[in-house]
Design an enzyme around this catalytic site. Sequence first.
Site, PDB file in Angstrom:
ATOM      1  N   GLN A  15      78.818  13.704  -4.415  1.00 28.23           N
ATOM      2  CA  GLN A  15      80.204  13.168  -3.939  1.00 28.23           C
ATOM      3  C   GLN A  15      80.247  13.145  -2.528  1.00 28.23           C
ATOM      4  O   GLN A  15      80.407  14.174  -1.979  1.00 28.23           O
ATOM      5  CB  GLN A  15      81.461  13.825  -4.570  1.00 28.23           C
ATOM      6  CG  GLN A  15      82.743  12.840  -4.518  1.00 28.23           C
ATOM      7  CD  GLN A  15      84.164  13.315  -4.522  1.00 28.23           C
ATOM      8  OE1 GLN A  15      84.298  14.468  -4.035  1.00 28.23           O
ATOM      9  NE2 GLN A  15      84.781  12.822  -5.462  1.00 28.23           N
ATOM     10  N   HIS A  20      84.356   9.424  -2.253  1.00 27.65           N
ATOM     11  CA  HIS A  20      85.503   9.952  -2.427  1.00 27.65           C
ATOM     12  C   HIS A  20      86.448   9.035  -1.713  1.00 27.65           C
ATOM     13  O   HIS A  20      86.550   9.015  -0.327  1.00 27.65           O
ATOM     14  CB  HIS A  20      85.601  11.469  -1.902  1.00 27.65           C
ATOM     15  CG  HIS A  20      86.792  12.123  -2.169  1.00 27.65           C
ATOM     16  ND1 HIS A  20      88.053  11.467  -2.670  1.00 27.65           N
ATOM     17  CD2 HIS A  20      87.168  13.490  -2.326  1.00 27.65           C
ATOM     18  CE1 HIS A  20      89.029  12.530  -2.940  1.00 27.65           C
ATOM     19  NE2 HIS A  20      88.350  13.619  -2.756  1.00 27.65           N
ATOM     20  N   HIS A  42      93.073  10.622  -2.414  1.00 25.20           N
ATOM     21  CA  HIS A  42      93.772  11.822  -1.759  1.00 25.20           C
ATOM     22  C   HIS A  42      93.994  11.838  -0.148  1.00 25.20           C
ATOM     23  O   HIS A  42      93.755  12.868   0.206  1.00 25.20           O
ATOM     24  CB  HIS A  42      92.911  13.234  -2.231  1.00 25.20           C
ATOM     25  CG  HIS A  42      92.723  13.179  -3.760  1.00 25.20           C
ATOM     26  ND1 HIS A  42      91.952  13.809  -4.498  1.00 25.20           N
ATOM     27  CD2 HIS A  42      93.705  12.653  -4.779  1.00 25.20           C
ATOM     28  CE1 HIS A  42      92.089  13.807  -5.927  1.00 25.20           C
ATOM     29  NE2 HIS A  42      93.035  12.822  -6.108  1.00 25.20           N
ATOM     30  N   TYR A  85      92.292  11.402   2.150  1.00 25.72           N
ATOM     31  CA  TYR A  85      90.965  11.542   2.842  1.00 25.72           C
ATOM     32  C   TYR A  85      90.523  10.062   3.588  1.00 25.72           C
ATOM     33  O   TYR A  85      91.352   9.101   3.367  1.00 25.72           O
ATOM     34  CB  TYR A  85      89.765  12.114   2.087  1.00 25.72           C
ATOM     35  CG  TYR A  85      90.160  13.561   1.609  1.00 25.72           C
ATOM     36  CD1 TYR A  85      90.467  14.662   2.404  1.00 25.72           C
ATOM     37  CD2 TYR A  85      90.272  13.847   0.300  1.00 25.72           C
ATOM     38  CE1 TYR A  85      91.002  15.765   1.937  1.00 25.72           C
ATOM     39  CE2 TYR A  85      90.502  14.903  -0.307  1.00 25.72           C
ATOM     40  CZ  TYR A  85      90.712  15.975   0.687  1.00 25.72           C
ATOM     41  OH  TYR A  85      91.141  17.176   0.081  1.00 25.72           O
ATOM     42  N   ARG A  92      85.555   7.126  -6.499  1.00 23.50           N
ATOM     43  CA  ARG A  92      86.838   7.980  -6.791  1.00 23.50           C
ATOM     44  C   ARG A  92      88.099   7.394  -6.175  1.00 23.50           C
ATOM     45  O   ARG A  92      88.228   7.305  -4.942  1.00 23.50           O
ATOM     46  CB  ARG A  92      86.751   9.444  -6.453  1.00 23.50           C
ATOM     47  CG  ARG A  92      87.907  10.223  -6.815  1.00 23.50           C
ATOM     48  CD  ARG A  92      87.816  11.801  -7.086  1.00 23.50           C
ATOM     49  NE  ARG A  92      87.594  11.991  -8.328  1.00 23.50           N
ATOM     50  CZ  ARG A  92      88.381  13.121  -8.832  1.00 23.50           C
ATOM     51  NH1 ARG A  92      89.105  13.943  -8.234  1.00 23.50           N
ATOM     52  NH2 ARG A  92      87.954  13.385 -10.046  1.00 23.50           N
ATOM     53  N   GLY A 147      87.794  19.311 -14.745  1.00 19.49           N
ATOM     54  CA  GLY A 147      87.722  20.097 -13.554  1.00 19.49           C
ATOM     55  C   GLY A 147      87.547  21.549 -13.717  1.00 19.49           C
ATOM     56  O   GLY A 147      86.614  22.156 -14.092  1.00 19.49           O
ATOM     57  N   ARG A 148      89.029  22.202 -13.781  1.00 19.84           N
ATOM     58  CA  ARG A 148      89.122  23.573 -13.728  1.00 19.84           C
ATOM     59  C   ARG A 148      88.716  24.000 -14.977  1.00 19.84           C
ATOM     60  O   ARG A 148      87.969  25.223 -15.073  1.00 19.84           O
ATOM     61  CB  ARG A 148      90.729  23.852 -13.690  1.00 19.84           C
ATOM     62  CG  ARG A 148      90.960  24.029 -12.214  1.00 19.84           C
ATOM     63  CD  ARG A 148      92.255  24.101 -11.837  1.00 19.84           C
ATOM     64  NE  ARG A 148      93.201  22.897 -12.105  1.00 19.84           N
ATOM     65  CZ  ARG A 148      94.482  22.629 -12.155  1.00 19.84           C
ATOM     66  NH1 ARG A 148      95.243  23.526 -11.606  1.00 19.84           N
ATOM     67  NH2 ARG A 148      95.109  21.487 -12.373  1.00 19.84           N
TER      68      ARG A 148
HETATM   69  C1  PHB Z   1      90.473  16.375  -3.836  1.00 16.71           C
HETATM   70  O1  PHB Z   1      90.028  15.357  -3.836  1.00 16.71           O
HETATM   71  O2  PHB Z   1      91.786  16.640  -3.908  1.00 16.71           O
HETATM   72  C2  PHB Z   1      90.045  17.512  -3.003  1.00 16.71           C
HETATM   73  C3  PHB Z   1      88.698  17.664  -2.289  1.00 16.71           C
HETATM   74  C4  PHB Z   1      88.115  18.505  -1.734  1.00 16.71           C
HETATM   75  C5  PHB Z   1      88.766  19.715  -1.319  1.00 16.71           C
HETATM   76  C6  PHB Z   1      90.051  19.755  -2.294  1.00 16.71           C
HETATM   77  C7  PHB Z   1      90.833  18.772  -2.721  1.00 16.71           C
HETATM   78  O3  PHB Z   1      88.344  20.753  -1.015  1.00 16.71           O
END
Ligand code: PHB
Length: 363
Positions: free
Chosen positions: A98, A173, A176, A178, A225, A315-316
Amino acid sequence: MTDLFDPCEFNGFKLQNRIALSPLTRTRSNDAGEAGPLQALYYAQRASAGLLITEATPVTPGGRGGPNIPGLWSDDQVAGWKLVTDAVHAKGGLIFSQLWHAGRLSHSSLGGGEPPVAPSAMRQPGQIFTAEGPKEYEEARALRADEIPGVVEMFRAAARRAKAAGFDGVELHAAHSYLIDAFLRDMTNKRTDAYGGAIENRARLLVEVLQAIIGEWGGERTAVRLAPIGHAYQAWDSDPEPLFTHVVERLNDLKVGWLDMVEGDTGVSRMAEPSFDLQKLRRLFKGVVIANNMYDRDLAIAARAADNADMIAFGRPFIGNPDLVDRLRRNAPLIVADPRTYYGGGAKGYTDFPTLEGEAAVG
Ligand code: PHB
């Protein structure tokens, strides 16, 4: 009866089942941002998933969301990831890298003293974890238009390195808040140039980065994503439905193979203000939809029964259960990992969880 655990074929890949490992930041790289034998063991332990997606992997030091995250910004980082892909392949698994740029959600201490970059100058409230402990987020510097080709090249180079490292594909990615997502949304993108304003302008960086990645990998090995209705890190848009409809139409034009779709708000709620029905995007997208966010066994089976997604990512639950697929198949109890070991440290809370078979052997 469910097909969740059945082998299947997507985009020319043979998958062991329809369960994916969601990207999970675990911050256990060395200080050079290299993966190594510990990461190889961790991913190999989880190789019975139909598809593994790595932790978000920075394409440049200034795109890191924290320290000790293994990257792909340097050729020196390829060898460590090759250990990972070899170990996963030896167990019959498939693994995508990713690729990630955290944008304003990075910090100057990670970026060689330079402030983080974003579509527009903006400061995120709250704190980021750095090598020197928690610090306030800083005001990001707006990227100049003439810097954007350089950003695209960072992703292209990282995609090429992912290939050298033996991955089966890459995921971009674009969620979120980013860098890529921040360009998409009008709350974080106030630009007046060709990368801001109209939806097609805000989606331009996403499209250019995808073109670069697909140039290296082809669409069938490229995933994206998105979190269309999530608000993590202030990811807001005044009108997400036309925005993400446009985005998915562009993904179709580009023949992107996989859409990893975060439902609701990551880690918070599956229900977060559903401003529109994500099933519209699921039906619009021509490739494989991987749904995620807080699924459990029953929800995953129901989602497949309704054909609301092609695959379900966890995930978790994969942190404490390397054999999650087996446990879900047998409806066995799950181990709950300690959140204090999610980030940082070594093998503890990372590679020291038993499988069902192991538990039975120990008695
Ligand atoms: C997220 O995509 O929510 C995410 C990505 C990287 C991180 C923490 C959260 O380190």
